[in-house]
Design an enzyme around this catalytic site. Structure first.
Site, mmCIF file in Angstrom:
data_model
loop_
_atom_site.group_PDB
_atom_site.id
_atom_site.type_symbol
_atom_site.label_atom_id
_atom_site.label_comp_id
_atom_site.label_asym_id
_atom_site.label_seq_id
_atom_site.Cartn_x
_atom_site.Cartn_y
_atom_site.Cartn_z
ATOM 1 N N ASP A 210 0.859 -1.204 0.000
ATOM 2 C CA ASP A 210 0.000 0.000 0.000
ATOM 3 C C ASP A 210 0.888 1.244 0.000
ATOM 4 O OD1 ASP A 210 0.171 -1.214 2.973
ATOM 5 O OD2 ASP A 210 0.380 0.963 3.029
ATOM 6 N N ASP A 212 0.544 3.664 2.272
ATOM 7 C CA ASP A 212 0.246 4.274 3.563
ATOM 8 C C ASP A 212 -0.863 5.316 3.332
ATOM 9 O OD1 ASP A 212 0.930 4.005 6.341
ATOM 10 O OD2 ASP A 212 1.736 6.030 6.259
HETATM 11 N N1 LIG Z 1 1.136 1.332 5.737
HETATM 12 C C1 LIG Z 1 1.611 0.479 6.631
HETATM 13 N N2 LIG Z 1 2.023 0.927 7.843
HETATM 14 C C2 LIG Z 1 2.526 0.061 8.751
HETATM 15 N N3 LIG Z 1 2.623 -1.260 8.561
HETATM 16 C C3 LIG Z 1 2.209 -1.735 7.372
HETATM 17 N N4 LIG Z 1 2.192 -2.975 6.894
HETATM 18 C C4 LIG Z 1 1.691 -2.934 5.647
HETATM 19 N N5 LIG Z 1 1.372 -1.670 5.309
HETATM 20 C C5 LIG Z 1 1.686 -0.901 6.370
#
Ligand SMILES: Nc1ncnc2[nH]cnc12
Ligand SMILES: CSC[C@H]1O[C@H](OP(=O)(O)O)[C@H](O)[C@@H]1O
Length: 293
Positions: A210, A212
């Site tokens: 992703d 974030d």
């Molecule tokens: N955006 C994110 N922040 C923290 N841990 C994660 N694991 C997978 N995506 C994450």
């Protein structure tokens, strides 16, 4: 020369690996408590392997409650020489897109509710983590990823946050714009620091799931979407792991970067001032230097 034994610590979505000969889930007891789960041992291409699901099968442990010390001790106790961490991670870089893998080379440790050292009162030690990743192991991961057809980025700074909640938008922007972090997760610290204390070569593969919360074209982080992305890449992850034994070889020479000698000059406590109880707990992790005459 030492026999290579490769440990893989599987993160979210990776709770077992297939294809091991003589596969067996073994229970390992440690002075630091129980590891996250039993450890799957076996061989791949004639090389010993050990697989540990970081959160336990069924995803029992939160990032804060993962028994990091027990996990690293258990892998050391089993004779592992190299540890490859696989982690679901958010990305702070447009070009590090969901589905890509990043071979991490630096960390910013923002965790605050975890035991971070095997050492302490009665046996004090200070190891260097200036270069927390073993470049030799990183090379093997990069080659394995390329051979597996994965889009891989060599190098990246992993921001380890406490969690379990994801970051606020302000934090996400700060980590990306001011701190220069490239990826984010909740588990590689103190894992990497403890591996160094245990004189294990350590490399980390961030599987990007992703963006974030900073990316204007993407919404907030969503666990369902993370797991869907991970599942879509599971075969590539398994393919990558299956290529590591041949790349690392049956026998390993001393680490050219000194990972396996990290404790050589690290223990400060005088032999006569050491706490025998703590020294006993350090049998697997630091027996090499503590039991020397
Ligand atoms: N955006 C994110 N922040 C923290 N841990 C994660 N694991 C997978 N995506 C994450
Ligand atoms: C599944 S979303 C958040 C969760 O995923 C990552 O776990 P891991 O590093 O073990 O793959 C992240 O660090 C969080 O623990």
């Amino acid at each position: 020369m030492t026999a290579t034994k490769i440990a893989v610590i599987g993160g979210s979505g990776l709770y077992q690996i297939d294809g091991l000969a003589d596969a067996d889930w073994v229970t390992v007891e440690t002075p630091w408590g129980a590891p996250s789960d039993q450890i799957l041992t076996g061989t791949l291409d004639g090389i010993q392997m050990a697989f540990l699901p970081r959160h336990g099968r069924g995803h029992v442990h939160s990032p804060t409650s993962v028994p990091y010390r027990a996990n690293i001790d258990a892998l050391k106790r089993l004779g592992c020489t190299d540890v490859i961490s696989v982690s679901a991670s958010g990305s702070f870089r447009e070009e590090m897109a969901p589905g890509d893998f990043v071979i991490v080379d630096q960390f910013i440790d923002r965790t605050f509710a975890r035991e971070k050292s095997f050492f302490g009162t009665g046996c004090v030690a200070h190891v260097s983590v200036a270069h927390p990743i073993c470049p030799r192991l990183g090379d093997a991961c990069e080659t394995a990823a390329k051979d597996a057809g994965v889009k891989v980025h060599r190098g990246g700074t992993y921001l380890a946050m406490e969690g379990p909640q994801f970051s606020t938008l302000a934090e996400s922007k700060m980590y990306r714009e001011s701190w220069g972090a490239d990826v984010i997760g909740m588990t590689n610290m103190p894992e990497a620091k403890l591996a160094r204390e245990a004189e294990l070569c350590y490399a980390s593969i961030a599987m990007i799931t992703d963006y974030d919360s900073w990316h204007p074209d993407h919404g907030e982080v969503d666990v369902a979407q993370i797991i869907a992305t991970l599942m879509g890449n599971a075969d590539k992850g398994r393919d990558l792991v299956s290529r590591l034994p041949k790349l690392l070889g049956t026998e390993r020479a001393p680490c050219p970067h000194g990972c396996d000698r990290a404790l050589e000059y690290a223990v400060l406590t005088a032999p006569e001032a050491r706490d025998p109880a703590l020294v006993a707990k350090l049998d697997a992790v630091a027996g090499r230097v503590l039991s020397a005459p």
